[in-house]
Design an enzyme around this catalytic site. Structure first.
Site, short mmCIF file in Angstrom:
data_model
loop_
_atom_site.label_atom_id
_atom_site.label_comp_id
_atom_site.label_asym_id
_atom_site.label_seq_id
_atom_site.Cartn_x
_atom_site.Cartn_y
_atom_site.Cartn_z
N GLU A 226 2.80 -60.64 -24.99
CA GLU A 226 2.17 -59.56 -24.22
C GLU A 226 3.30 -59.72 -23.11
O GLU A 226 3.25 -60.42 -22.05
CB GLU A 226 0.89 -59.60 -23.73
CG GLU A 226 0.24 -58.57 -23.18
CD GLU A 226 0.64 -58.05 -21.85
OE1 GLU A 226 1.44 -56.98 -21.75
OE2 GLU A 226 0.48 -58.85 -20.77
N CYS B 91 1.39 -55.63 -15.17
CA CYS B 91 2.37 -55.04 -16.49
C CYS B 91 2.29 -53.61 -16.67
O CYS B 91 3.03 -52.98 -17.09
CB CYS B 91 2.15 -56.20 -17.43
SG CYS B 91 0.49 -56.36 -18.16
#
Length: 492
Positions: free
Chosen positions: A243, A277
């Site tokens: 991720e 993110c």
């Protein structure tokens, strides 16, 4: 003693490390990195603990995980302060992180039953069964922006599935990693089931290079994720869940309520000082008077955002970045964009030397060629104008990343079009890009990663499916395939 290996706290044999509060400079944690031999020791401990842990019933493993959830609740204030002081984020935001850690555990348990439990289908001559089995020994690499919540998105599902783990927190948040590990210790995890190794690049390389590793679960930057992918290439027997980051677009089309749209944009771009993110990095704004009015209001409100210390009262919306170096990197990125021809609307400013307190920045890049497709991990928002919605979608997809994408518009038809054409794992409509639900997948495509490390979908990569055809007795079929002869006649 800051390493936890095989049920013992030990001192690292690697380089010494000091962690300071990124705003005040206060020393928070001191210790030594794990040496390569200690990383191997942690792997041996995890391998030795795996058979017994995997053979426990799910109910027995669940008891330990739920005990950990209870300890998070009873130690919420202490853990909140540790995370806030170490990362620089305000107290209110660190508290939401600990709450998310607690809530995700119940969802992880439910997800295991729904997605990776056992199923049985009856057949005329027996049954078909589906079971799930743990991979074995997994490495978990944690990020610094959510040092408790995001690693637990890997750790809890992996433990429930029966894996054993070697956990390396970010070298920028060793204190948070240790604090969480001590709660796991109190929860009664057997020795070797979960091991903690502290350190930076050298420790990480030693961990990812272990031959006796069955998989690696990573949350962090695209650059590090790519390095891990290259390091594990040619090893399909190892599960690799990545991720990573994003160069995320937020499309502002038609706006009925300018202040509501500005609030959504600030929540998307500047929460956590831009260190999520999923934060909006690219603002795609429809050309025209309404777009001008929105942008002017965004700049005016963003200008009022003053970062502060974790325990300031009244509480600030944003705190410091993870380090002064990280803050300076954002300033450098802004300066480079300005040198390329960008028009600064709001200049990011370091409020004090030797701190990470950085105000938000906004810069318009419309018409500027050659803008790098890179994630600037901090409170810097780049603006582009577009004329048609089709152009906006093309601009949104013009990135190697594919994590999050958002649309502000009253028109459902445009959102439906975006859903069909967007290349992103998260596509939101009139909601901040930074919002997420543990019952939904979290992750992206392209340079943003592969698997989905949320409570619900993490169950998928923490166990492998085993199919079985079963019958409690063996009988000769009434009808045989052509060419098979089971008669009593003797063939001469």
């Amino acid at each position: 003693m800051t390493l936890w290996i095989n049920g013992d706290w030990i001192t690292g044999q690697g380089a010494s490390r000091v962690k300071r509060n990124p705003v005040s400079g206060e020393v928070l944690w001191q210790g030594n990195d794990a040496g390569a031999a200690q990383v191997e020791q942690a792997c041996r401990a995890a391998r030795a603990a795996f058979p017994r842990w995997a053979r426990l019933s799910l109910a027995e493993r669940q008891v330990v995980v739920e005990r950990f959830a209870g300890l998070l609740e009873s130690n919420k204030a202490e853990l909140t302060a540790i995370i806030a002081r170490e990362t620089g984020k305000p107290r209110w935001e660190a508290a939401t992180e600990v709450t998310a850690m607690i809530n995700k555990i119940a969802i992880s348990i439910k997800a295991y039953h729904v997605r990776t439990g056992e199923q049985r289908s009856e057949m005329p001559d027996g049954a078909a069964s589906l079971r799930h089995r743990p991979h074995g020994v997994l490495a978990v690499f944690g990020p610094y922006n959510f040092p408790g919540h995001l690693p637990n998105g890997h750790i809890v599902p992996a433990l429930l599935a029966g894996n054993t783990i070697i956990f390396k927190p970010s070298e920028l948040t060793p204190w948070s990693g240790e604090a969480v590990m001590r709660l796991w210790q109190q929860a009664g995890l057997p020795p070797g089931v979960l091991n903690l190794v502290q350190g930076g690049r050298e420790t990480g390389q030693a961990l990812s290079a272990l031959e006796d590793l069955d998989g690696l679960l990573f949350t962090g930057s695209a650059n590090t994720g790519y390095q891990l992918h290259r390091q594990l290439s040619g090893q399909p027997e190892k599960i690799l869940a990545l991720e990573m980051g994003g160069n995320n677009p937020l499309i502002i089309d038609e706006v009925a309520d300018i202040d509501a749209a500005v609030h959504l944009t600030i929540q998307s771009a500047f929460v956590t000082a831009g260190q999520r993110c999923t934060c909006a990095r690219r603002l795609l704004l429809k050309s025209g008077a309404q777009g001008d009015a929105f942008l002017a209001r965004l700049v005016a409100v963003s200008q009022r955002l003053t970062p502060g210390n974790w325990d300031d009262e009244p509480q600030p919306f944003i705190g410091g970045l993870i380090s002064e170096q990280a803050a300076q990197q954002v300033v450098t990125a802004w300066q480079q964009l300005e040198a390329m021809g960008g028009r600064t609307l709001l200049a990011p400013r370091l409020l004090q030397s030797e701190t990470s307190l950085l105000t938000p920045g906004i810069i318009e890049m419309t018409g500027v060629a050659g803008v790098p497709d890179e994630e600037v991990f901090g409170p810097l928002l780049r603006v582009w104008r577009y004329d048609s919605f089709e152009e906006a979608i093309l601009m949104a997809n013009n990135t190697r990343f594919g994590l999050s994408c958002g649309l502000v518009s009253p028109e459902r038809e445009k959102f439906d079009q975006l859903l069909l054409e967007a290349r992103a794992g998260i596509v939101n409509w009139n909601k901040p890009l930074t919002g997420a639900a543990s019952t939904a997948p979290f992750g992206g495509i392209g340079a943003s990663g592969n698997h989905r490390p949320s409570a619900w979908y993490a169950a998928d990569y923490c166990a492998w499916p085993m199919a079985s055809l079963e019958s409690d007795s063996l009988t000769l079929p009434a009808t045989l395939n052509p060419g098979l002869d089971f008669s009593d006649e003797v063939v001469r």
